[in-house]
Design an enzyme around this catalytic site. Structure first.
Site, PDB file in Angstrom:
ATOM      1  N   ASP A 136      -1.146   1.853 -19.513  1.00 14.57           N
ATOM      2  CA  ASP A 136      -1.765   2.326 -18.265  1.00 14.57           C
ATOM      3  C   ASP A 136      -3.240   2.562 -18.531  1.00 14.57           C
ATOM      4  OD1 ASP A 136      -2.510   4.012 -15.921  1.00 14.57           O
ATOM      5  OD2 ASP A 136      -0.344   4.057 -15.591  1.00 14.57           O
ATOM      6  N   ASN A 137      -4.085   2.130 -17.603  1.00 17.40           N
ATOM      7  CA  ASN A 137      -5.532   2.362 -17.793  1.00 17.40           C
ATOM      8  C   ASN A 137      -6.004   3.670 -17.159  1.00 17.40           C
ATOM      9  OD1 ASN A 137      -5.515   1.770 -15.069  1.00 17.40           O
ATOM     10  ND2 ASN A 137      -7.022   0.112 -15.182  1.00 17.40           N
ATOM     11  N   ARG A 184      -7.099   0.626  11.824  1.00 18.92           N
ATOM     12  CA  ARG A 184      -7.785  -0.093  10.759  1.00 18.92           C
ATOM     13  C   ARG A 184      -7.463  -1.580  10.813  1.00 18.92           C
ATOM     14  NH1 ARG A 184      -5.891   4.319   6.367  1.00 18.92           N
ATOM     15  NH2 ARG A 184      -3.948   3.744   7.390  1.00 18.92           N
ATOM     16  N   TYR A 223      -2.998  -8.386  -0.914  1.00 17.79           N
ATOM     17  CA  TYR A 223      -2.043  -7.658  -1.748  1.00 17.79           C
ATOM     18  C   TYR A 223      -0.644  -8.268  -1.630  1.00 17.79           C
ATOM     19  CZ  TYR A 223       1.177  -3.877  -3.023  1.00 17.79           C
ATOM     20  OH  TYR A 223       2.206  -3.147  -3.565  1.00 17.79           O
ATOM     21  N   ASP A 269      -6.136  -1.737 -20.220  1.00 22.21           N
ATOM     22  CA  ASP A 269      -6.134  -2.550 -19.003  1.00 22.21           C
ATOM     23  C   ASP A 269      -5.203  -3.739 -19.219  1.00 22.21           C
ATOM     24  OD1 ASP A 269      -6.954  -4.621 -17.034  1.00 22.21           O
ATOM     25  OD2 ASP A 269      -8.555  -3.202 -16.555  1.00 22.21           O
ATOM     26  N   ILE A 270      -4.320  -4.009 -18.266  1.00 18.78           N
ATOM     27  CA  ILE A 270      -3.339  -5.080 -18.452  1.00 18.78           C
ATOM     28  C   ILE A 270      -3.980  -6.470 -18.525  1.00 18.78           C
ATOM     29  CG2 ILE A 270      -1.424  -3.794 -17.420  1.00 18.78           C
ATOM     30  CD1 ILE A 270      -1.839  -5.479 -14.857  1.00 18.78           C
ATOM     31  N   PHE A 299       2.722   7.124 -10.256  1.00 22.76           N
ATOM     32  CA  PHE A 299       3.719   7.818  -9.447  1.00 22.76           C
ATOM     33  C   PHE A 299       5.129   7.280  -9.727  1.00 22.76           C
ATOM     34  CE2 PHE A 299       5.443   7.245  -4.898  1.00 22.76           C
ATOM     35  CZ  PHE A 299       6.356   8.275  -5.034  1.00 22.76           C
ATOM     36  N   GLU A 321      -3.878  -4.145   9.509  1.00 23.75           N
ATOM     37  CA  GLU A 321      -2.732  -3.281   9.271  1.00 23.75           C
ATOM     38  C   GLU A 321      -1.524  -3.757  10.068  1.00 23.75           C
ATOM     39  OE1 GLU A 321      -2.443   1.147   7.923  1.00 23.75           O
ATOM     40  OE2 GLU A 321      -3.409   1.009   9.865  1.00 23.75           O
ATOM     41  N   PHE A 345      -4.567   6.966  12.041  1.00 22.39           N
ATOM     42  CA  PHE A 345      -5.308   5.805  12.536  1.00 22.39           C
ATOM     43  C   PHE A 345      -4.478   5.098  13.599  1.00 22.39           C
ATOM     44  CE2 PHE A 345      -7.019   6.665   8.348  1.00 22.39           C
ATOM     45  CZ  PHE A 345      -8.383   6.620   8.592  1.00 22.39           C
TER      46      PHE A 345
END
Length: 310
Positions: free
Chosen positions: A34-35, A268, A144, A54-55, A14, A271, A204
């Site tokens: 990019d994979n 969730r 993350y 794959d990186i 994106f 979050e 959510f």
């Protein structure tokens, strides 16, 4: 600006594909890695050289050494916050080991500049002040966010040890044309597809969770500005405005003219409840502006999804 040989990782995705488009328009030679795990082949600009890889792989490192880029825009990532909670080892493998694989190859082959796509939505954790600037404490509450913070620290090491110029861009929740529904920021894509298809989307929690939604064109301008920055730069890319999920849904429903109500589900785990960042560093140091109003950006995004559906 000097015309460069540039690698864009995640350039079929994106944000990465928009960055690649802008670099090509600026006369740079662009090589995309990019994979296609979440990227789309149709996003790849015709004038870009593309490698499906794959990186984390030896092939990716070999390509970097052969291309000998002057600059790298590193956008490839495991970018789903919830997946990082469920599988933190995979998140670290992609987001840390993958990046280090590319940096080592770049270090050996003359890489001078890295523009890194970090996160402002996840890196600060539950904020003390709203909006947060770049000096806010970093206490990410997801693997993350932790991996993105660690990536920034590794890049600081490469800056100090090897003289690499680095710009780390901490994005708010990016939305716009070509967005897919993976990760939190994908809510705009999800709502667009559901509302245009006459379906009821899920919310959510009670809809009060807030995020800072920044339009992809503003993010691209920040990336291009980052290419010309010397030293080690940390910069937020956000609007400074909190928008609740319920407000986002209502605005999109109004634009589409859809008589549809959402379905509310249980919140969730893991979050964040609120998030907004602002960008004094970008405005002061890089000379890029975050200027697209939310409704205008949503109208552009919905128009793109409408055309895609047609």
């Amino acid at each position: 600006m000097e015309k460069m040989k540039v690698i864009v990782t995640g350039g079929a995705g994106f944000i990465g594909s928009h960055v690649a488009d802008a670099l090509i328009a600026g006369g740079h030679r662009v090589v995309i890695l990019d994979n296609l795990a979440t990227g789309r082949r149709q996003n790849i600009p015709e004038k870009a050289e593309f490698h499906e890889v794959d990186i984390r792989s030896e092939d990716a490192a070999r390509i970097v050494e052969e291309v000998r880029p002057q600059a790298m825009f590193h956008l490839a990532a495991q970018m789903d916050v919830r997946k990082s909670v469920y599988d933190p080892s995979f998140d670290a493998d992609v987001n840390l080991r993958g990046m280090l694989n590319l940096l080592e190859a770049g270090r050996k082959s003359g890489l001078r500049k890295v523009v890194f796509s970090s996160t402002g939505g996840a890196i600060y954790g539950e904020q003390d002040v709203y909006p947060a600037d770049e000096q806010h404490a970093t206490w990410p509450i997801s693997p993350y966010g932790i991996a993105k913070l660690a990536s920034e620290k590794y890049l600081f090491f490469y800056h100090k040890q090897y003289g690499l110029d680095v710009t780390c861009l901490r994005y708010a929740n990016v939305y716009g044309p070509r967005q897919n529904p993976h990760g939190e920021a994908g809510v705009v894509a999800i709502f667009s597809r559901k509302l245009l298809g006459g379906e009821r989307p899920l919310i959510f929690g009670d809809g009060s969770i807030t995020r800072d939604y920044v339009y992809v064109a503003d993010v691209v301008r920040a990336n291009l500005a980052g290419l010309g920055a010397d030293g080690y730069v940390l910069a937020n890319v956000g609007t400074g405005r909190e928008t609740s999920v319920e407000e986002l849904f209502s605005t999109m429903r109004d634009i589409i003219k859809a008589d549809i109500d959402p379905i509310f589900e249980e919140p969730r785990p893991g979050e964040q409840q609120r998030s907004s960042i602002h960008s004094p560093h970008i405005l002061g140091t890089l000379g890029a502006k975050v200027e697209t109003p939310l409704r205008a950006g949503l109208e552009e995004t919905i128009a793109w999804f409408r055309q895609e559906g047609a």
